[in-house]
Design an enzyme around this catalytic site. Structure first.
Site, PDB file in Angstrom:
ATOM      1  N   LYS A  67      -9.231  11.856   8.826  1.00 59.03           N
ATOM      2  CA  LYS A  67      -8.580  10.572   8.570  1.00 59.03           C
ATOM      3  C   LYS A  67      -7.326  10.463   9.431  1.00 59.03           C
ATOM      4  CE  LYS A  67      -9.047   8.199   4.215  1.00 59.03           C
ATOM      5  NZ  LYS A  67      -8.634   8.158   2.811  1.00 59.03           N
TER       6      LYS A  67
HETATM    7  O1  G3P Z   1      -8.324   6.865  -0.010  1.00 58.27           O
HETATM    8  C1  G3P Z   1      -7.655   5.732   0.341  1.00 58.27           C
HETATM    9  C2  G3P Z   1      -7.578   4.622  -0.671  1.00 58.27           C
HETATM   10  O2  G3P Z   1      -8.785   4.438  -1.311  1.00 58.27           O
HETATM   11  C3  G3P Z   1      -6.349   4.583  -1.505  1.00 58.27           C
HETATM   12  O3  G3P Z   1      -6.473   3.775  -2.638  1.00 58.27           O
HETATM   13  O4  G3P Z   1      -5.692   3.024  -4.851  1.00 58.27           O
HETATM   14  O5  G3P Z   1      -4.145   4.372  -3.402  1.00 58.27           O
HETATM   15  O6  G3P Z   1      -4.703   2.023  -2.840  1.00 58.27           O
HETATM   16  P1  G3P Z   1      -5.166   3.278  -3.472  1.00 58.27           P
END
Ligand code: G3P
Length: 219
Positions: free
Chosen positions: A83
């Protein structure tokens, strides 16, 4: 649509894998920090459970350091997708890594133009964060639709991972938009599965079944 789980929690990954619906895993530094254990050991353990792509994120901010980190992470196994954040240095790193056939998942994407640049740099995956856009009053799924259209227009092979999913409707809309992948937190996965009418239906069928004699029930 492929379903990845958005977690670094081994129990959740094992549970989702046991359902037979899991195609991959995405992690990020926040999710890893919750587990309070060595990052590389954690990724290795996930790698032993899941055959599909496993995203592990770099924490460096300049391209040479990102590439160095990425090479080390990619050394864990063939299905590691590194990533990389959607910055100028991130694009430079993605370009180098794509030449080395290292899978990349370009993360923190909040616009279709960012998605276009990631594909041009050779990203394997692009992760638009729809929940965080919704949080600030922008319709996140519109970014997914626009990226999908741009990739179709020009034949980019970069796969769209709908990320930052908050609820089942996000997964439904991702599938309707034709996203390649939705990465789903475990609690949302459970919500996708559950329906009260299913539980009520099973209960009724079993109660009716009990009305049969033992001889009638025999099969
Ligand atoms: O893995 C990245 C992403 O899905 C993060 O999600 O809930 O932290 O916005 P969030």
């Amino acid at each position: 649509m492929k379903i990845f789980i958005d977690t670094a929690n081994i129990e959740q990954i094992k549970e989702a894998a046991s359902w037979g619906i899991l195609d991959g895993v995405t992690t990020n530094p926040t999710l890893v920090a919750r587990e309070k254990r060595n990052f590389v050991e954690l990724v290795k353990e996930i790698h032993e459970i899941v055959d599909g792509p496993i995203s592990a994120e770099v924490v460096s901010l300049n391209a040479p350091a990102m590439v160095e980190e990425a090479r080390r992470l990619a050394g864990i196994g063939k299905n590691i997708a590194v990533k990389i954040p959607l910055t100028c240095d991130g694009l430079k790193a993605v370009k180098i890594l794509s030449r080395e056939k290292i899978m990349t998942n370009v993360t923190l994407c909040f616009s279709a133009t960012q998605g276009l640049l990631a594909a041009k740099a050779g990203a394997t995956f692009i992760s638009p964060f729809i929940g965080r856009l919704d949080d600030i009053g922008h319709e996140g799924m519109n970014v997914v639709r626009a990226i999908k259209q741009i990739y179709a227009n020009y034949g980019y092979k970069t796969q769209i991972i709908v990320a930052s999913i908050r609820h089942p409707l996000h997964v439904l809309e991702a599938a309707r938009a034709g996203a390649d992948i939705a990465t789903v937190p475990f609690d949302v996965l459970e919500k996708l599965l559950k329906h009260p009418l299913t539980d009520i239906g099973i209960d009724r069928f079993l109660r009716d079944w009990q009305k049969l004699s033992d001889k009638e029930k025999n099969f």
